[in-house]
Design an enzyme around this catalytic site. Sequence first.
Site, mmCIF file in Angstrom:
data_model
loop_
_atom_site.group_PDB
_atom_site.id
_atom_site.type_symbol
_atom_site.label_atom_id
_atom_site.label_comp_id
_atom_site.label_asym_id
_atom_site.label_seq_id
_atom_site.Cartn_x
_atom_site.Cartn_y
_atom_site.Cartn_z
ATOM 1 N N PHE A 5 0.881 -1.215 -0.038
ATOM 2 C CA PHE A 5 -0.129 -0.117 0.108
ATOM 3 C C PHE A 5 0.747 1.418 -0.043
ATOM 4 C CE2 PHE A 5 -2.578 3.249 2.142
ATOM 5 C CZ PHE A 5 -3.549 3.366 1.331
ATOM 6 N N SER B 95 5.597 8.947 -1.001
ATOM 7 C CA SER B 95 6.497 8.702 -1.838
ATOM 8 C C SER B 95 6.472 7.376 -2.782
ATOM 9 C CB SER B 95 7.790 8.985 -1.543
ATOM 10 O OG SER B 95 8.190 7.847 -0.330
ATOM 11 N N GLU C 81 12.373 2.174 4.221
ATOM 12 C CA GLU C 81 11.306 2.467 5.266
ATOM 13 C C GLU C 81 11.675 2.289 6.678
ATOM 14 O OE1 GLU C 81 8.678 4.514 3.753
ATOM 15 O OE2 GLU C 81 9.241 3.612 1.812
#
Length: 188
Positions: free
Chosen positions: A12, A16, A91
Amino acid sequence: MSEAQFEPLWVFGYGSLIWNPGFPVAQTAHARLMGWRRSFCMSSIHHRGTPEAPGLVLALDQAENAHCDGVAFRVTDGHESATLEYLRERELVSSAYLETRQTVHLSAGGTLENVLTFVIDPDHCQYRGDLDLETQAQIIARAVGGRGPNDEYLINTAEHLHQIGVPDAELSWLQSRVAEIKAEIKPS
């Protein structure tokens, strides 16, 4: 966790990842995640700011009765492991995001289960859910990090959301306000 658990692997995207997924995409679908909101609630000390002058990046902040519209990406078959490795490196650079699996609702109908989704850890020192929009705009207008100016991140995200038909009123307001601030602070 084995790769077989995630085939096909869906991710999902709400920030960015929409304009820079960085992994091979086989399919996209407009999707809605319930119970979370897109927010500039994470200090960026690597990509869009520095430890001395943090910027802000988007994160999913849990909120009752909220939802976030974004994009579900199906990773190209055979690239699941490499994509997981890449996204974890990208991330989880400061551990402010938590790697979760969520259910998303597709705008075309139906749901996807077990969608890889990175959300903010509200107990992490980089969590900034306390900032009002004006404070966010002031920070975004000035911050610069390893991947460039913070306002480029805002502009890219807002424009790509608009292009795919997913307007975000807060991001639109921030984009206008940041432009005003930058015009004010530019040397004459």
